[in-house]
Design a protein around this motif. Sequence first.
Motif, PDB file in Angstrom:
ATOM      1  N   SER A   5       0.830  -1.204   0.000  1.00  0.00           N
ATOM      2  CA  SER A   5       0.000   0.000   0.000  1.00  0.00           C
ATOM      3  C   SER A   5       0.866   1.257   0.000  1.00  0.00           C
ATOM      4  CB  SER A   5      -0.933   0.008   1.213  1.00  0.00           C
ATOM      5  OG  SER A   5      -1.806  -1.105   1.190  1.00  0.00           O
ATOM      6  N   MET A   6       1.945   1.229   0.772  1.00  0.00           N
ATOM      7  CA  MET A   6       2.841   2.386   0.804  1.00  0.00           C
ATOM      8  C   MET A   6       3.480   2.633  -0.555  1.00  0.00           C
ATOM      9  SD  MET A   6       4.844   2.287   4.448  1.00  0.00           S
ATOM     10  CE  MET A   6       5.482   0.623   4.237  1.00  0.00           C
ATOM     11  N   VAL A   7       3.931   1.567  -1.174  1.00  0.00           N
ATOM     12  CA  VAL A   7       4.667   1.705  -2.433  1.00  0.00           C
ATOM     13  C   VAL A   7       3.742   2.078  -3.585  1.00  0.00           C
ATOM     14  CG1 VAL A   7       6.063   0.435  -4.135  1.00  0.00           C
ATOM     15  CG2 VAL A   7       6.514   0.162  -1.690  1.00  0.00           C
ATOM     16  N   ALA A   8       2.490   1.633  -3.530  1.00  0.00           N
ATOM     17  CA  ALA A   8       1.554   1.873  -4.632  1.00  0.00           C
ATOM     18  C   ALA A   8       1.429   3.351  -4.963  1.00  0.00           C
ATOM     19  CB  ALA A   8       0.193   1.286  -4.294  1.00  0.00           C
ATOM     20  N   GLY A   9       1.535   4.198  -3.966  1.00  0.00           N
ATOM     21  CA  GLY A   9       1.380   5.625  -4.187  1.00  0.00           C
ATOM     22  C   GLY A   9       2.564   6.297  -4.857  1.00  0.00           C
ATOM     23  N   TYR A  10       3.637   5.540  -5.105  1.00  0.00           N
ATOM     24  CA  TYR A  10       4.844   6.128  -5.676  1.00  0.00           C
ATOM     25  C   TYR A  10       5.075   5.730  -7.140  1.00  0.00           C
ATOM     26  CZ  TYR A  10       6.133   7.650  -1.014  1.00  0.00           C
ATOM     27  OH  TYR A  10       6.151   8.271   0.220  1.00  0.00           O
ATOM     28  N   HIS A  11       4.055   5.153  -7.780  1.00  0.00           N
ATOM     29  CA  HIS A  11       4.254   4.712  -9.157  1.00  0.00           C
ATOM     30  C   HIS A  11       4.653   5.867 -10.073  1.00  0.00           C
ATOM     31  CE1 HIS A  11       3.757   2.749 -13.007  1.00  0.00           C
ATOM     32  NE2 HIS A  11       2.903   3.690 -13.363  1.00  0.00           N
ATOM     33  N   ALA A 108      16.016   4.241 -10.044  1.00  0.00           N
ATOM     34  CA  ALA A 108      14.694   4.719  -9.648  1.00  0.00           C
ATOM     35  C   ALA A 108      14.156   3.914  -8.471  1.00  0.00           C
ATOM     36  CB  ALA A 108      13.729   4.639 -10.831  1.00  0.00           C
ATOM     37  N   MET A 109      14.301   2.585  -8.523  1.00  0.00           N
ATOM     38  CA  MET A 109      13.805   1.741  -7.434  1.00  0.00           C
ATOM     39  C   MET A 109      14.548   2.019  -6.130  1.00  0.00           C
ATOM     40  SD  MET A 109      12.918  -1.933  -9.256  1.00  0.00           S
ATOM     41  CE  MET A 109      14.412  -2.091 -10.236  1.00  0.00           C
ATOM     42  N   ALA A 110      15.868   2.205  -6.197  1.00  0.00           N
ATOM     43  CA  ALA A 110      16.633   2.489  -4.985  1.00  0.00           C
ATOM     44  C   ALA A 110      16.274   3.853  -4.411  1.00  0.00           C
ATOM     45  CB  ALA A 110      18.125   2.401  -5.275  1.00  0.00           C
ATOM     46  N   LEU A 111      16.091   4.858  -5.281  1.00  0.00           N
ATOM     47  CA  LEU A 111      15.764   6.198  -4.796  1.00  0.00           C
ATOM     48  C   LEU A 111      14.384   6.228  -4.139  1.00  0.00           C
ATOM     49  CD1 LEU A 111      17.169   8.360  -7.726  1.00  0.00           C
ATOM     50  CD2 LEU A 111      18.074   8.228  -5.393  1.00  0.00           C
ATOM     51  N   VAL A 112      13.400   5.572  -4.746  1.00  0.00           N
ATOM     52  CA  VAL A 112      12.068   5.553  -4.135  1.00  0.00           C
ATOM     53  C   VAL A 112      12.075   4.711  -2.863  1.00  0.00           C
ATOM     54  CG1 VAL A 112       9.662   4.867  -4.482  1.00  0.00           C
ATOM     55  CG2 VAL A 112      10.898   6.084  -6.291  1.00  0.00           C
ATOM     56  N   THR A 113      12.884   3.659  -2.831  1.00  0.00           N
ATOM     57  CA  THR A 113      13.039   2.904  -1.574  1.00  0.00           C
ATOM     58  C   THR A 113      13.566   3.815  -0.472  1.00  0.00           C
ATOM     59  OG1 THR A 113      13.452   0.822  -2.745  1.00  0.00           O
ATOM     60  CG2 THR A 113      14.206   0.948  -0.471  1.00  0.00           C
ATOM     61  N   ALA A 114      14.506   4.694  -0.807  1.00  0.00           N
ATOM     62  CA  ALA A 114      15.018   5.651   0.180  1.00  0.00           C
ATOM     63  C   ALA A 114      13.908   6.561   0.688  1.00  0.00           C
ATOM     64  CB  ALA A 114      16.148   6.477  -0.436  1.00  0.00           C
ATOM     65  N   THR A 115      13.048   7.008  -0.215  1.00  0.00           N
ATOM     66  CA  THR A 115      11.930   7.865   0.187  1.00  0.00           C
ATOM     67  C   THR A 115      10.988   7.140   1.133  1.00  0.00           C
ATOM     68  OG1 THR A 115      12.013   9.180  -1.840  1.00  0.00           O
ATOM     69  CG2 THR A 115       9.912   9.115  -0.687  1.00  0.00           C
ATOM     70  N   VAL A 116      10.604   5.911   0.759  1.00  0.00           N
ATOM     71  CA  VAL A 116       9.668   5.145   1.589  1.00  0.00           C
ATOM     72  C   VAL A 116      10.268   4.845   2.955  1.00  0.00           C
ATOM     73  CG1 VAL A 116       8.377   2.990   1.790  1.00  0.00           C
ATOM     74  CG2 VAL A 116       8.543   4.137  -0.434  1.00  0.00           C
ATOM     75  N   MET A 117      11.510   4.355   2.975  1.00  0.00           N
ATOM     76  CA  MET A 117      12.117   3.976   4.252  1.00  0.00           C
ATOM     77  C   MET A 117      12.390   5.191   5.127  1.00  0.00           C
ATOM     78  SD  MET A 117      11.962   0.769   4.023  1.00  0.00           S
ATOM     79  CE  MET A 117      12.752   0.371   5.586  1.00  0.00           C
ATOM     80  N   ASN A 118      12.646   6.332   4.507  1.00  0.00           N
ATOM     81  CA  ASN A 118      12.827   7.560   5.285  1.00  0.00           C
ATOM     82  C   ASN A 118      11.541   7.948   6.002  1.00  0.00           C
ATOM     83  OD1 ASN A 118      14.285   9.765   6.260  1.00  0.00           O
ATOM     84  ND2 ASN A 118      13.788  11.043   4.495  1.00  0.00           N
ATOM     85  N   LYS A 119      10.403   7.728   5.363  1.00  0.00           N
ATOM     86  CA  LYS A 119       9.119   8.081   5.955  1.00  0.00           C
ATOM     87  C   LYS A 119       8.720   7.147   7.099  1.00  0.00           C
ATOM     88  CE  LYS A 119       7.163  10.447   1.943  1.00  0.00           C
ATOM     89  NZ  LYS A 119       7.343  11.769   2.575  1.00  0.00           N
ATOM     90  N   ILE A 120       9.275   5.932   7.098  1.00  0.00           N
ATOM     91  CA  ILE A 120       8.907   4.969   8.146  1.00  0.00           C
ATOM     92  C   ILE A 120      10.121   4.567   8.983  1.00  0.00           C
ATOM     93  CG2 ILE A 120       6.926   4.084   6.847  1.00  0.00           C
ATOM     94  CD1 ILE A 120       8.676   1.628   6.128  1.00  0.00           C
ATOM     95  N   LYS A 121      11.103   5.470   9.109  1.00  0.00           N
ATOM     96  CA  LYS A 121      12.322   5.103   9.832  1.00  0.00           C
ATOM     97  C   LYS A 121      12.080   4.852  11.316  1.00  0.00           C
ATOM     98  CE  LYS A 121      13.907   9.925  10.169  1.00  0.00           C
ATOM     99  NZ  LYS A 121      14.992  10.844   9.748  1.00  0.00           N
ATOM    100  N   VAL A 374      10.788  -2.138  -5.510  1.00  0.00           N
ATOM    101  CA  VAL A 374      10.766  -1.242  -4.350  1.00  0.00           C
ATOM    102  C   VAL A 374      10.148  -1.945  -3.141  1.00  0.00           C
ATOM    103  CG1 VAL A 374       9.861   0.926  -3.419  1.00  0.00           C
ATOM    104  CG2 VAL A 374      10.658   0.815  -5.785  1.00  0.00           C
ATOM    105  N   ALA A 375       9.025  -2.597  -3.355  1.00  0.00           N
ATOM    106  CA  ALA A 375       8.348  -3.272  -2.238  1.00  0.00           C
ATOM    107  C   ALA A 375       9.221  -4.371  -1.644  1.00  0.00           C
ATOM    108  CB  ALA A 375       7.019  -3.847  -2.717  1.00  0.00           C
ATOM    109  N   THR A 376       9.923  -5.110  -2.490  1.00  0.00           N
ATOM    110  CA  THR A 376      10.805  -6.176  -1.978  1.00  0.00           C
ATOM    111  C   THR A 376      11.960  -5.590  -1.184  1.00  0.00           C
ATOM    112  OG1 THR A 376      10.211  -7.593  -3.856  1.00  0.00           O
ATOM    113  CG2 THR A 376      12.205  -8.174  -2.636  1.00  0.00           C
TER     114      THR A 376
END
Length: 388
Positions: A5-11, A108-121, A374-376
């Motif tokens: 659900s978190m990742v879906a919003g970053y397509h 792109a996948m690594a950068l968006v992973t950074a965004t997601v993980m930063n929000k849920i650190k 990204v989700a993985t």
Amino acid sequence: MDVNSMVAGYHDLLVQIRRDLHRIPEVGYTEEKTSAYVAAYLEKEGLLVTTGIARYGVVGLLKSGRPGPTLLIRADMDALPIQEETGHDFASTHSGVMHACGHDAHMAMALVTATVMNKIKDRFCGNIKFVFQPAEEGPGGAAPMIQAGVLENPGVDYALACHIWPTIPEGSIGVRSGAMMAAMFRFDITIKGKGGHGAMPHQCVDALEVGCQVVGALQRIVSRHMDPLNPSVVTVGQFRAGRAFNVIPETATLSGTARTFDRTVWKSWPNRIETVVKGVCESMGAGYDITFEQGYPPTINDGNMSKIVAKAAANLVGPDRVLEPPPSMGGEDMAFFLEKVPGCFFCVGAGNSAFAGIHNPRFDFNEQVMKNGVATFCQAALDLLTQA
């Protein structure tokens, strides 16, 4: 909120980043624009950013603020010397250079992973190092980055990376324990004969004929000297000799590659190859020069890390879509990171008959698959860095 659900919003962001980077491809050790884009993005996210590592390498450090292990997530940045033929409106703006191996998607996948993980650190402990590496396609940026200290301060405990993989279906994740990709090796040979008139071969030492014998003999290294249960490949990809139809050439040049999953065999290639070349040349009265370039070691996934990634992927795409791809004779310098720390190099399925495969001027993929990568990354990171 679950990871999917978190990742879906970053397509849309994933697509934008991939296309931005696709427009500005740069071959190994020229990634100036690419690294500047990556660094600016990571700085905007508030990560601690270091640039100029092994020329153009970038590291973004995400700290949770709580003690724990450090996970490295690596993406490669370089493109290939290929003229793009996709016809996209976001096609390469750099003539003769193209992201034809998915490295734009990896970033792109690594950068968006950074965004997601930063929000849920607040949901994990320890740190995540996002490593953006130059020159994967050659001559290799992983080893220089390691030498520059990217595995230190803080010390890295685990490593992950992924690759867009057109040989497994869209929507799947490929995870393999053990040997994933082969060790690489290059050889270059010059055969030295005695040239002369094509009508008088008895007065010559035909370098072309000697080279032909060398090619055949090299193939017998695999067919008669290697364990058939331990795959190896010797390929001569270049053979040049002669300039006229009626002249016996004095020299011939051959270049090729050898591949194996076995480190002992990998180390043995120089002796094996030179023994064959020397024997053939001496028997036919020719001389030779030979040089070797030992490329990347085998890419070996840690068993426990592979299980963690497979479990994370199963929770995201479903157990039936977690596949075990066969090992590839291709090379990958993520191998250098996996030699130092336990890790997993996994595949993001992109198989679709509508698209050409990697290293092709029409290479492309369905951008929807990037969210699976990204989700993985995110789920595996949480599983590794969440204290029980």
